[in-house]
Scaffold this active site. Structure first.
Site, PDB file in Angstrom:
ATOM      1  N   ARG A 187      -5.680   8.484  12.570  1.00 27.47           N
ATOM      2  CA  ARG A 187      -6.533   7.298  12.613  1.00 27.47           C
ATOM      3  C   ARG A 187      -7.357   7.390  13.882  1.00 27.47           C
ATOM      4  O   ARG A 187      -6.842   7.166  14.972  1.00 27.47           O
ATOM      5  CB  ARG A 187      -5.652   6.056  12.675  1.00 27.47           C
ATOM      6  CG  ARG A 187      -5.884   5.096  11.581  1.00 27.47           C
ATOM      7  CD  ARG A 187      -5.125   3.833  11.735  1.00 27.47           C
ATOM      8  NE  ARG A 187      -4.060   3.894  12.706  1.00 27.47           N
ATOM      9  CZ  ARG A 187      -2.913   3.271  12.583  1.00 27.47           C
ATOM     10  NH1 ARG A 187      -2.684   2.542  11.543  1.00 27.47           N
ATOM     11  NH2 ARG A 187      -1.993   3.353  13.502  1.00 27.47           N
ATOM     12  N   LYS A 197      -0.989   4.469   8.175  1.00 29.31           N
ATOM     13  CA  LYS A 197      -1.372   5.806   7.736  1.00 29.31           C
ATOM     14  C   LYS A 197      -1.224   5.993   6.231  1.00 29.31           C
ATOM     15  O   LYS A 197      -1.474   7.068   5.713  1.00 29.31           O
ATOM     16  CB  LYS A 197      -0.496   6.854   8.433  1.00 29.31           C
ATOM     17  CG  LYS A 197      -0.687   6.931   9.927  1.00 29.31           C
ATOM     18  CD  LYS A 197      -1.711   7.969  10.277  1.00 29.31           C
ATOM     19  CE  LYS A 197      -2.010   7.962  11.747  1.00 29.31           C
ATOM     20  NZ  LYS A 197      -1.522   9.090  12.458  1.00 29.31           N
ATOM     21  N   ASP A 242      -0.050  13.883  13.049  1.00 31.51           N
ATOM     22  CA  ASP A 242      -1.032  13.031  13.697  1.00 31.51           C
ATOM     23  C   ASP A 242      -1.674  13.926  14.761  1.00 31.51           C
ATOM     24  O   ASP A 242      -1.167  15.018  15.043  1.00 31.51           O
ATOM     25  CB  ASP A 242      -0.314  11.831  14.335  1.00 31.51           C
ATOM     26  CG  ASP A 242      -1.229  10.968  15.176  1.00 31.51           C
ATOM     27  OD1 ASP A 242      -2.345  10.653  14.714  1.00 31.51           O
ATOM     28  OD2 ASP A 242      -0.839  10.630  16.306  1.00 31.51           O
ATOM     29  N   LEU A 243      -2.757  13.487  15.375  1.00 23.56           N
ATOM     30  CA  LEU A 243      -3.387  14.287  16.429  1.00 23.56           C
ATOM     31  C   LEU A 243      -3.093  13.745  17.825  1.00 23.56           C
ATOM     32  O   LEU A 243      -2.395  14.375  18.614  1.00 23.56           O
ATOM     33  CB  LEU A 243      -4.908  14.355  16.204  1.00 23.56           C
ATOM     34  CG  LEU A 243      -5.366  15.156  14.990  1.00 23.56           C
ATOM     35  CD1 LEU A 243      -6.877  15.041  14.809  1.00 23.56           C
ATOM     36  CD2 LEU A 243      -4.952  16.608  15.109  1.00 23.56           C
ATOM     37  N   ASP A 244      -3.647  12.566  18.144  1.00 24.99           N
ATOM     38  CA  ASP A 244      -3.550  12.023  19.497  1.00 24.99           C
ATOM     39  C   ASP A 244      -2.097  11.740  19.896  1.00 24.99           C
ATOM     40  O   ASP A 244      -1.367  11.053  19.189  1.00 24.99           O
ATOM     41  CB  ASP A 244      -4.370  10.734  19.613  1.00 24.99           C
ATOM     42  CG  ASP A 244      -5.857  10.959  19.360  1.00 24.99           C
ATOM     43  OD1 ASP A 244      -6.305  12.119  19.425  1.00 24.99           O
ATOM     44  OD2 ASP A 244      -6.564   9.967  19.108  1.00 24.99           O
TER      45      ASP A 244
END
Length: 191
Positions: free
Chosen positions: A71, A103, A27-29
């Site tokens: 997302r 996801k 994931d990123l954030d």
């Protein structure tokens, strides 16, 4: 600990495991970086959690593919930040889009793009609901509270190995049971 030291430690750690994932998905954030993209501007210079760059470099050097499942309503900002951090090219798949579901949509697309089975993937995310949903697909999924770090990597590789071992034991049990059933059927047929 600098990027090179983290990379060395991650390489050593990865080398301790005989069974490795074919793909590691992030994931990123609040997983790779400590913020939400939609709260930032493209003009800013982003930063990642301290261990991230060394870990992804080590995984890449060990021949493990990397992907992103995020997302985000601001995919443009996320992609800009990946460019600014010089890591965008390290990922074989980047699924960054808003989704009302879990996801799972991202993982279906990653699987379609890479052909890698879900049980050969390792996933890191900061949201428990994503961990739960993606785990049900057969992906080894690790919750990270303070971003990806060496401890999370160790946990991920350990759980991935345990899941692979359990899967192999179940397969062997099934094969043994199936071969016993088929041989007893053959004996009945011979009578």
């Amino acid at each position: 600990m600098g990027d090179e030291k983290v990379k060395e430690e991650a390489m050593r750690m990865i080398g301790m495991f005989q069974v490795l994932p074919r793909l590691v998905v992030f994931d990123l954030d609040y997983t790779l970086w400590p913020f939400y993209c939609e709260c930032r501007s493209k003009r800013e210079m982003p930063s990642m959690y301290p261990h991230v760059k060394g870990i992804i470099a080590a995984l890449k050097d060990k021949g493990i593919d990397l992907a992103i499942a995020s997302r985000s309503p601001t995919a443009d900002i996320a992609n800009t930040f990946l460019d600014k951090l010089n890591i965008k090219s390290m990922f074989v798949a980047k699924e960054i889009f808003s989704s009302w579901t879990h996801k799972t949509d991202h993982f279906q697309r990653i699987h379609s793009r890479t052909g890698i089975p879900f049980n050969s993937m390792l996933f890191f995310d900061d949201e428990d609901r994503n961990i739960q949903a993606v785990s049900k697909m057969g992906v080894t999924s690790i919750y990270v509270g303070d971003g990806v770090n060496l401890g999370a990597l160790r946990q991920g590789l350990t759980e991935f190995t345990e899941n692979q071992n359990a899967s192999e034991k179940n397969k062997q049990r099934w094969l043994k049971k199936y071969s016993q059933n088929s041989s007893s059927s053959e004996k009945k047929d011979l009578k």
